[in-house]
Each structure stands twice: as C-alpha cells, then as structure tokens.
Design a protein around this motif. Structure first.
Motif, PDB file in Angstrom:
ATOM      1  N   ARG A   1      47.301  50.738 134.846  1.00 25.96           N
ATOM      2  CA  ARG A   1      46.336  51.728 135.329  1.00 25.96           C
ATOM      3  C   ARG A   1      45.604  52.357 134.143  1.00 25.96           C
ATOM      4  O   ARG A   1      46.139  52.438 133.046  1.00 25.96           O
ATOM      5  CB  ARG A   1      47.033  52.798 136.155  1.00 25.96           C
ATOM      6  N   VAL A   2      44.359  52.793 134.367  1.00 28.69           N
ATOM      7  CA  VAL A   2      43.543  53.372 133.305  1.00 28.69           C
ATOM      8  C   VAL A   2      42.944  54.693 133.749  1.00 28.69           C
ATOM      9  O   VAL A   2      42.820  54.966 134.945  1.00 28.69           O
ATOM     10  CB  VAL A   2      42.408  52.414 132.865  1.00 28.69           C
ATOM     11  N   ARG A   3      42.575  55.501 132.760  1.00 27.41           N
ATOM     12  CA  ARG A   3      41.820  56.732 133.014  1.00 27.41           C
ATOM     13  C   ARG A   3      40.879  56.939 131.851  1.00 27.41           C
ATOM     14  O   ARG A   3      41.108  56.455 130.748  1.00 27.41           O
ATOM     15  CB  ARG A   3      42.752  57.923 133.211  1.00 27.41           C
ATOM     16  N   LYS A   4      39.791  57.648 132.097  1.00 29.04           N
ATOM     17  CA  LYS A   4      38.801  57.898 131.062  1.00 29.04           C
ATOM     18  C   LYS A   4      38.827  59.372 130.686  1.00 29.04           C
ATOM     19  O   LYS A   4      38.795  60.243 131.551  1.00 29.04           O
ATOM     20  CB  LYS A   4      37.406  57.523 131.552  1.00 29.04           C
ATOM     21  N   CYS A   5      38.917  59.633 129.393  1.00 33.97           N
ATOM     22  CA  CYS A   5      38.919  61.000 128.888  1.00 33.97           C
ATOM     23  C   CYS A   5      37.685  61.196 128.019  1.00 33.97           C
ATOM     24  O   CYS A   5      37.398  60.375 127.147  1.00 33.97           O
ATOM     25  CB  CYS A   5      40.166  61.274 128.062  1.00 33.97           C
ATOM     26  N   THR A   6      36.957  62.290 128.284  1.00 38.25           N
ATOM     27  CA  THR A   6      35.763  62.606 127.505  1.00 38.25           C
ATOM     28  C   THR A   6      35.878  64.009 126.936  1.00 38.25           C
ATOM     29  O   THR A   6      36.513  64.885 127.530  1.00 38.25           O
ATOM     30  CB  THR A   6      34.487  62.527 128.366  1.00 38.25           C
ATOM     31  N   GLN A   7      35.243  64.206 125.774  1.00 42.32           N
ATOM     32  CA  GLN A   7      35.212  65.519 125.129  1.00 42.32           C
ATOM     33  C   GLN A   7      33.767  65.766 124.711  1.00 42.32           C
ATOM     34  O   GLN A   7      33.243  65.094 123.830  1.00 42.32           O
ATOM     35  CB  GLN A   7      36.148  65.554 123.923  1.00 42.32           C
ATOM     36  N   GLU A   8      33.132  66.734 125.356  1.00 44.49           N
ATOM     37  CA  GLU A   8      31.719  66.998 125.109  1.00 44.49           C
ATOM     38  C   GLU A   8      31.481  67.687 123.766  1.00 44.49           C
ATOM     39  O   GLU A   8      30.551  67.359 123.054  1.00 44.49           O
ATOM     40  CB  GLU A   8      31.135  67.837 126.249  1.00 44.49           C
ATOM     41  N   PHE A   9      32.313  68.660 123.421  1.00 44.12           N
ATOM     42  CA  PHE A   9      32.150  69.406 122.176  1.00 44.12           C
ATOM     43  C   PHE A   9      33.466  69.390 121.414  1.00 44.12           C
ATOM     44  O   PHE A   9      34.543  69.313 122.005  1.00 44.12           O
ATOM     45  CB  PHE A   9      31.729  70.856 122.472  1.00 44.12           C
ATOM     46  N   ALA A  10      33.394  69.493 120.103  1.00 40.38           N
ATOM     47  CA  ALA A  10      34.593  69.411 119.261  1.00 40.38           C
ATOM     48  C   ALA A  10      35.586  70.526 119.555  1.00 40.38           C
ATOM     49  O   ALA A  10      36.793  70.335 119.414  1.00 40.38           O
ATOM     50  CB  ALA A  10      34.203  69.436 117.794  1.00 40.38           C
TER      51      ALA A  10
ATOM     52  N   GLY B   1      45.271  54.146 123.666  1.00 38.40           N
ATOM     53  CA  GLY B   1      43.899  54.626 123.748  1.00 38.40           C
ATOM     54  C   GLY B   1      42.931  53.576 123.235  1.00 38.40           C
ATOM     55  O   GLY B   1      43.163  52.958 122.211  1.00 38.40           O
ATOM     56  N   VAL B   2      41.837  53.361 123.973  1.00 40.01           N
ATOM     57  CA  VAL B   2      40.810  52.403 123.581  1.00 40.01           C
ATOM     58  C   VAL B   2      39.481  53.153 123.529  1.00 40.01           C
ATOM     59  O   VAL B   2      39.083  53.784 124.514  1.00 40.01           O
ATOM     60  CB  VAL B   2      40.723  51.230 124.591  1.00 40.01           C
ATOM     61  N   GLU B   3      38.801  53.080 122.398  1.00 41.16           N
ATOM     62  CA  GLU B   3      37.548  53.809 122.228  1.00 41.16           C
ATOM     63  C   GLU B   3      36.484  53.266 123.173  1.00 41.16           C
ATOM     64  O   GLU B   3      36.217  52.059 123.207  1.00 41.16           O
ATOM     65  CB  GLU B   3      37.081  53.683 120.782  1.00 41.16           C
ATOM     66  N   ALA B   4      35.863  54.157 123.945  1.00 41.30           N
ATOM     67  CA  ALA B   4      34.790  53.773 124.857  1.00 41.30           C
ATOM     68  C   ALA B   4      33.430  54.134 124.263  1.00 41.30           C
ATOM     69  O   ALA B   4      32.465  53.392 124.412  1.00 41.30           O
ATOM     70  CB  ALA B   4      34.965  54.454 126.208  1.00 41.30           C
ATOM     71  N   SER B   5      33.357  55.280 123.612  1.00 42.76           N
ATOM     72  CA  SER B   5      32.141  55.729 122.927  1.00 42.76           C
ATOM     73  C   SER B   5      32.563  56.787 121.911  1.00 42.76           C
ATOM     74  O   SER B   5      33.757  56.994 121.695  1.00 42.76           O
ATOM     75  CB  SER B   5      31.132  56.297 123.932  1.00 42.76           C
ATOM     76  N   GLU B   6      31.585  57.472 121.322  1.00 37.84           N
ATOM     77  CA  GLU B   6      31.921  58.499 120.341  1.00 37.84           C
ATOM     78  C   GLU B   6      32.654  59.685 120.965  1.00 37.84           C
ATOM     79  O   GLU B   6      33.402  60.379 120.297  1.00 37.84           O
ATOM     80  CB  GLU B   6      30.667  58.996 119.635  1.00 37.84           C
ATOM     81  N   THR B   7      32.453  59.900 122.261  1.00 39.35           N
ATOM     82  CA  THR B   7      33.053  61.065 122.917  1.00 39.35           C
ATOM     83  C   THR B   7      34.001  60.696 124.053  1.00 39.35           C
ATOM     84  O   THR B   7      34.452  61.578 124.779  1.00 39.35           O
ATOM     85  CB  THR B   7      31.948  61.982 123.483  1.00 39.35           C
ATOM     86  N   ALA B   8      34.293  59.412 124.223  1.00 39.43           N
ATOM     87  CA  ALA B   8      35.142  58.998 125.344  1.00 39.43           C
ATOM     88  C   ALA B   8      36.198  57.997 124.895  1.00 39.43           C
ATOM     89  O   ALA B   8      35.992  57.213 123.974  1.00 39.43           O
ATOM     90  CB  ALA B   8      34.298  58.380 126.450  1.00 39.43           C
ATOM     91  N   VAL B   9      37.346  58.057 125.570  1.00 38.06           N
ATOM     92  CA  VAL B   9      38.467  57.160 125.298  1.00 38.06           C
ATOM     93  C   VAL B   9      39.041  56.701 126.630  1.00 38.06           C
ATOM     94  O   VAL B   9      39.210  57.501 127.549  1.00 38.06           O
ATOM     95  CB  VAL B   9      39.568  57.884 124.478  1.00 38.06           C
TER      96      VAL B   9
END
Length: 74
Positions: free
Chosen positions: A54-63, A37-45
């Motif tokens: 290959r890569v994929r982006k995972c985001t979490q809007e709320f805790a 996992g590589v940190e993309a932002s505070e809510t995305a990895v």
C-alpha cells in the motif's frame, strides 16, 4: 566485600540482558524496513508499505509546516 558482590551481580545482569536482546537487534538490522520513502517531487514523497504494497503521498508546502499525508491505498 559486599560492594564487590553487588557490582559483580549488576554487571552479570547487564550482560545477561544484552545477550537476550541481541537476536532482536540483529534481525532489526537485517530487515530493510517496513516503510520506504520514494521522492515524487521537491515537496512530495510516496511512502510505500513494503509488507502490504500500500502507498500514501505526503506533501509539505512550506519548510516550517507539518507534512500532510493521504490515507493508504486500498
């Protein structure tokens, strides 16, 4: 006397199983990992598959919500 034989047999079986699975445990510890996992932002990895690149982006809007991930890149 019979109880001692059963206990000794059980202990021998446990030791045998442990030695059979030891190489798998060592190789798993040496392997750095299939996914990183590589940190993309505070809510995305970014999730990187180290074997295929290959890569994929995972985001979490709320805790309290489940993260949502894109498909792996081609």
């Amino acid at each position: 006397m019979k109880t001692w034989m059963v206990a000794l047999t059980g202990l021998g079986a446990l030791l045998l199983v442990q030695t059979l699975y030891l190489p798998d445990a060592v190789s798993a510890a040496v392997d750095p990992g299939h996914f990183v996992g590589v940190e993309a932002s505070e809510t995305a990895v970014w999730v990187v598959d180290t074997r295929t690149g290959r890569v994929r982006k995972c985001t979490q809007e709320f805790a309290d919500s489940t993260p949502r991930c894109s498909d792996f890149s081609q």
